[in-house]
Design a protein around this motif. Structure first.
Motif, mmCIF file in Angstrom:
data_model
loop_
_atom_site.group_PDB
_atom_site.id
_atom_site.type_symbol
_atom_site.label_atom_id
_atom_site.label_comp_id
_atom_site.label_asym_id
_atom_site.label_seq_id
_atom_site.Cartn_x
_atom_site.Cartn_y
_atom_site.Cartn_z
ATOM 1 N N ASN A 87 0.827 -1.200 0.000
ATOM 2 C CA ASN A 87 0.000 0.000 0.000
ATOM 3 C C ASN A 87 0.867 1.258 0.000
ATOM 4 O O ASN A 87 0.496 2.266 -0.548
ATOM 5 C CB ASN A 87 -0.935 -0.030 1.201
ATOM 6 N N GLY A 88 2.037 1.167 0.635
ATOM 7 C CA GLY A 88 2.951 2.304 0.644
ATOM 8 C C GLY A 88 3.505 2.583 -0.740
ATOM 9 O O GLY A 88 3.778 3.732 -1.090
ATOM 10 N N VAL A 89 3.676 1.528 -1.548
ATOM 11 C CA VAL A 89 4.171 1.703 -2.913
ATOM 12 C C VAL A 89 3.136 2.451 -3.742
ATOM 13 O O VAL A 89 3.476 3.346 -4.522
ATOM 14 C CB VAL A 89 4.513 0.332 -3.543
ATOM 15 N N LEU A 90 1.873 2.086 -3.578
ATOM 16 C CA LEU A 90 0.812 2.798 -4.301
ATOM 17 C C LEU A 90 0.738 4.262 -3.875
ATOM 18 O O LEU A 90 0.479 5.139 -4.696
ATOM 19 C CB LEU A 90 -0.532 2.115 -4.078
ATOM 20 N N PHE A 91 0.972 4.514 -2.589
ATOM 21 C CA PHE A 91 0.985 5.891 -2.098
ATOM 22 C C PHE A 91 2.120 6.678 -2.752
ATOM 23 O O PHE A 91 1.946 7.831 -3.144
ATOM 24 C CB PHE A 91 1.124 5.898 -0.574
ATOM 25 N N GLU A 92 3.289 6.031 -2.903
ATOM 26 C CA GLU A 92 4.413 6.693 -3.560
ATOM 27 C C GLU A 92 4.137 6.924 -5.035
ATOM 28 O O GLU A 92 4.494 7.972 -5.586
ATOM 29 C CB GLU A 92 5.687 5.867 -3.391
ATOM 30 N N ALA B 96 -6.052 -2.465 10.853
ATOM 31 C CA ALA B 96 -7.174 -2.328 9.918
ATOM 32 C C ALA B 96 -7.459 -0.858 9.609
ATOM 33 O O ALA B 96 -7.696 -0.494 8.449
ATOM 34 C CB ALA B 96 -8.418 -2.994 10.508
ATOM 35 N N MET B 97 -7.409 -0.009 10.627
ATOM 36 C CA MET B 97 -7.670 1.417 10.401
ATOM 37 C C MET B 97 -6.562 2.075 9.589
ATOM 38 O O MET B 97 -6.822 2.918 8.742
ATOM 39 C CB MET B 97 -7.872 2.145 11.738
ATOM 40 N N VAL B 98 -5.311 1.676 9.857
ATOM 41 C CA VAL B 98 -4.185 2.215 9.088
ATOM 42 C C VAL B 98 -4.303 1.786 7.628
ATOM 43 O O VAL B 98 -4.104 2.589 6.707
ATOM 44 C CB VAL B 98 -2.834 1.763 9.698
ATOM 45 N N THR B 99 -4.644 0.535 7.399
ATOM 46 C CA THR B 99 -4.812 0.045 6.029
ATOM 47 C C THR B 99 -5.945 0.783 5.332
ATOM 48 O O THR B 99 -5.804 1.205 4.179
ATOM 49 C CB THR B 99 -5.087 -1.470 6.033
ATOM 50 N N LEU B 100 -7.051 0.951 6.001
ATOM 51 C CA LEU B 100 -8.183 1.683 5.426
ATOM 52 C C LEU B 100 -7.813 3.138 5.128
ATOM 53 O O LEU B 100 -8.140 3.666 4.057
ATOM 54 C CB LEU B 100 -9.382 1.625 6.385
ATOM 55 N N PHE B 101 -7.088 3.758 6.050
ATOM 56 C CA PHE B 101 -6.678 5.143 5.833
ATOM 57 C C PHE B 101 -5.700 5.259 4.667
ATOM 58 O O PHE B 101 -5.796 6.180 3.855
ATOM 59 C CB PHE B 101 -6.047 5.721 7.106
ATOM 60 N N MET B 102 -4.746 4.332 4.582
ATOM 61 C CA MET B 102 -3.768 4.379 3.492
ATOM 62 C C MET B 102 -4.434 4.147 2.138
ATOM 63 O O MET B 102 -4.084 4.803 1.159
ATOM 64 C CB MET B 102 -2.662 3.343 3.721
ATOM 65 N N ILE B 103 -5.390 3.250 2.095
ATOM 66 C CA ILE B 103 -6.120 3.020 0.846
ATOM 67 C C ILE B 103 -6.897 4.277 0.465
ATOM 68 O O ILE B 103 -6.885 4.708 -0.691
ATOM 69 C CB ILE B 103 -7.051 1.793 0.971
ATOM 70 N N SER B 104 -7.544 4.894 1.438
ATOM 71 C CA SER B 104 -8.296 6.122 1.168
ATOM 72 C C SER B 104 -7.376 7.254 0.728
ATOM 73 O O SER B 104 -7.668 7.964 -0.245
ATOM 74 C CB SER B 104 -9.075 6.563 2.410
ATOM 75 N N ALA B 105 -6.259 7.434 1.416
ATOM 76 C CA ALA B 105 -5.324 8.506 1.061
ATOM 77 C C ALA B 105 -4.728 8.270 -0.315
ATOM 78 O O ALA B 105 -4.574 9.210 -1.110
ATOM 79 C CB ALA B 105 -4.221 8.608 2.110
ATOM 80 N N THR B 106 -4.401 7.019 -0.631
ATOM 81 C CA THR B 106 -3.862 6.696 -1.953
ATOM 82 C C THR B 106 -4.891 6.976 -3.034
ATOM 83 O O THR B 106 -4.560 7.553 -4.086
ATOM 84 C CB THR B 106 -3.414 5.227 -1.995
ATOM 85 N N MET B 107 -6.132 6.575 -2.802
ATOM 86 C CA MET B 107 -7.185 6.822 -3.791
ATOM 87 C C MET B 107 -7.414 8.317 -3.997
ATOM 88 O O MET B 107 -7.603 8.780 -5.126
ATOM 89 C CB MET B 107 -8.491 6.135 -3.370
#
Length: 188
Positions: free
Chosen positions: A1-6, A151-162
């Motif tokens: 998920n961090g790669v997608l954020f980058e 779970a919340m960190v994963t959800l937040f990272m997915i939302s921030a990436t999107m």
């Protein structure tokens, strides 16, 4: 998920830079020049038509009254890039103002720093050094706390990436629309 954020951060940085240089990129392409020249040929044809009708004495159509309109159209056609550039540069000034207020680096780095992405999974406060990690997980509520935090960190990272991807796509659409509108502006 961090790669997608980058990747999303890279996309948004590239699109911000591309939008800032939309006028200089379009002058290299030459599409506006071609459309302007073709439109000017149409105006020249209109002026020749008015001249021929005036020479032949065919004033019943009132084409001579359109001569001033053609001159104004020619001025607007030949200065569409300059007029559009004023508005695009004004929006660029506002964009740069807000981007410089965010921080000194690029946009994605400043957003990642502001969101504290690197500190999301700091679980050191959930267990003490006196007990082993496994024993603390076995205690009541600790594993549930870690699982819910993950779970919340994963959800937040997915939302921030999107959100970053959507902003990058919106910048791309803005650049594409501006490029097309600037190229066809002489026809309008």
């Amino acid at each position: 998920n961090g790669v997608l954020f980058e990747i999303a951060g890279f996309l948004i940085n590239y699109m911000v830079q591309l939008n800032a240089e939309v006028l200089t990129n379009l002058t290299k392409l030459g599409g506006w020049v071609v459309v302007r020249d073709i439109t000017n040929l149409g105006l020249i044809f209109g002026v020749i038509l008015i001249a021929v009708m005036t020479i032949l004495g065919r004033e019943e159509y009132g084409l001579r009254s359109y001569l001033i309109t053609l001159v104004v159209m020619a001025l607007l056609i030949n200065f569409t890039f300059v007029i559009s550039g004023i508005f695009i540069d004004a929006s660029g000034v506002f964009t740069n103002y807000f981007l410089t207020r965010i921080g000194p680096g690029d946009l994605s780095t400043n957003l990642a720093t502001a969101l504290g992405v690197s500190n999301f999974l700091d679980i050191t406060n959930l267990y003490s050094d006196s007990n082993s990690y496994i024993q603390n997980l076995a205690q009541s509520g600790k594993i549930l706390t870690i699982a819910s935090q993950l779970a919340m960190v994963t959800l937040f990272m997915i939302s921030a990436t999107m959100i970053l991807l959507i902003i990058g796509v919106m910048y791309f659409i803005r650049w594409l629309v501006l490029a097309v509108l600037l190229i066809i502006a002489p026809v309008a």
